[in-house]
Design an enzyme around this catalytic site. Structure first.
Site, mmCIF file in Angstrom:
data_model
loop_
_atom_site.group_PDB
_atom_site.id
_atom_site.type_symbol
_atom_site.label_atom_id
_atom_site.label_comp_id
_atom_site.label_asym_id
_atom_site.label_seq_id
_atom_site.Cartn_x
_atom_site.Cartn_y
_atom_site.Cartn_z
ATOM 1 N N SER A 1 4.892 -0.816 4.562
ATOM 2 C CA SER A 1 3.519 -0.970 5.051
ATOM 3 C C SER A 1 3.428 -0.519 6.512
ATOM 4 O O SER A 1 2.328 -0.358 7.048
ATOM 5 C CB SER A 1 3.038 -2.417 4.908
ATOM 6 O OG SER A 1 3.975 -3.321 5.454
ATOM 7 N N GLU B 1 3.701 -9.067 -6.264
ATOM 8 C CA GLU B 1 2.493 -8.777 -5.482
ATOM 9 C C GLU B 1 1.261 -8.739 -6.378
ATOM 10 O O GLU B 1 1.221 -8.045 -7.398
ATOM 11 C CB GLU B 1 2.663 -7.433 -4.747
ATOM 12 C CG GLU B 1 1.451 -7.076 -3.902
ATOM 13 C CD GLU B 1 1.703 -5.958 -2.891
ATOM 14 O OE1 GLU B 1 2.864 -5.530 -2.732
ATOM 15 O OE2 GLU B 1 0.728 -5.522 -2.256
ATOM 16 N N ASP C 1 12.566 -1.956 3.391
ATOM 17 C CA ASP C 1 12.065 -1.217 2.229
ATOM 18 C C ASP C 1 12.700 0.163 2.128
ATOM 19 O O ASP C 1 12.750 0.904 3.126
ATOM 20 C CB ASP C 1 10.547 -1.017 2.347
ATOM 21 C CG ASP C 1 9.761 -2.066 1.590
ATOM 22 O OD1 ASP C 1 10.304 -2.658 0.631
ATOM 23 O OD2 ASP C 1 8.588 -2.290 1.945
HETATM 24 O O1 KIV Z 1 5.641 -3.153 2.681
HETATM 25 C C1 KIV Z 1 5.273 -4.328 2.651
HETATM 26 O O2 KIV Z 1 4.693 -4.873 3.610
HETATM 27 C C2 KIV Z 1 5.531 -5.090 1.421
HETATM 28 C C3 KIV Z 1 4.911 -6.450 1.332
HETATM 29 C C4 KIV Z 1 3.473 -6.316 1.003
HETATM 30 C C5 KIV Z 1 5.623 -7.306 0.358
HETATM 31 O O3 KIV Z 1 6.179 -4.625 0.550
#
Ligand code: KIV
Length: 271
Positions: free
Chosen positions: A52, A189, A90
């Site tokens: 994100s 989510e 991520d």
């Molecule tokens: O990238 C992110 O912020 C996420 C959250 C929404 C869990 O994957």
């Protein structure tokens, strides 16, 4: 005494213990040193360096454009600020979907170059082989099911997922597959709270929700949303704990006013 209060460093084993004891897990995103330092010192259990960052830090419409190099840059900044929290990073779009070897190589870069503690990836059965391969190198993996923003062009919208029985059944199966593959936790989510609670009850690993109700083992929010820095995003699941948009706007307006009025700096603020 809660596990949260006594533990000096959060590990995947501590998170498992929290689930066993029914102690909820707190998780927030962070993408830079200054914010991560505050979030960590405030006692968060997990910091997610989420993709994100693509929206929040870089202003892209989706999470797709952010690169592995950019994620490593954000992750390194967060790691340098963190003493206690477990830092999960991520795997960005395009860094693991090709094949399991690519998934492993991307994860190794995140662990080596940013010194992260774990990686997260989106998807169910289709990423099972990649999860197993990453784990074979000793890298902990968090799963992510339900609304998976890297597939936004397949879904078409950001609405609630798995409302229909067929998709709900597939999500439950996928959650079991991720657990069997060795994930230490799963993010769910934007799915119905009853479905999320069922997954949390059936699985032995922690289930962390965002827009997935109160029946799961922990909660995650995007830091800039819960601090009210971004005031354009108001989904039902978001609780705002501050209105930093207003606080920052007012501070900047006052600064501009003082500079224009020749009031800043004053005698005591100069050499
Ligand atoms: O990238 C992110 O912020 C996420 C959250 C929404 C869990 O994957």
């Amino acid at each position: 005494m809660s596990v949260h209060k006594v533990v000096k460093k959060i590990t995947t084993h501590i998170l498992q213990e929290m689930k066993l004891k029914g102690e909820k897990i707190s998780m927030l995103t962070a993408y830079d040193f200054s914010m991560a330092r505050i979030v960590d010192a405030a006692g968060i259990d997990i910091i997610l360096v989420g993709d994100s960052a693509s929206n929040v830090m870089a202003g892209h419409e989706t999470t797709l454009p952010i690169t592995l190099d950019q994620m490593i840059y954000h992750a390194g900044s967060v790691i340098r600020a963190t003493n206690r929290a477990l830092v999960v990073v991520d795997l960005p779009f395009g860094s693991y979907q090709g094949n399991s070897k690519e998934a492993l190589n991307s994860s190794i870069r995140i662990m080596k170059e940013a010194e992260a503690h774990a990686v997260k990836l989106e998807g169910g059965r289709e990423v099972k082989e990649s999860i197993e391969r990453i784990l074979s190198a000793g890298i902990p993996v968090m799963g992510h099911l339900g609304l998976t923003p890297q597939s936004i062009y397949k879904f078409g919208t950001y609405t609630v997922r798995a409302k229909e029985e067929v998709e709900a059944k597939r999500l439950i199966e996928d959650a079991h597959i991720l657990q069997e593959a060795g994930c230490f936790a799963i993010v769910l989510e934007k799915i119905p709270y009853k479905l999320a609670a069922q997954v949390a009850a059936e699985l032995t690993i922690p289930i962390i929700g965002i827009g997935a109700g109160n029946g799961v083992d922990g909660q995650v929010l995007v830091l800039h949303d819960m601090l009210g820095i971004n005031n354009e995003f108001s989904p039902r699941f978001l609780r705002r704990y501050a209105n930093l948009y207003e606080v920052i706007t007012s501070a900047v307006q006052n600064y501009v006013k003082d500079v224009k009025a020749k009031d800043f700096p004053n005698d005591s603020e100069q050499y």
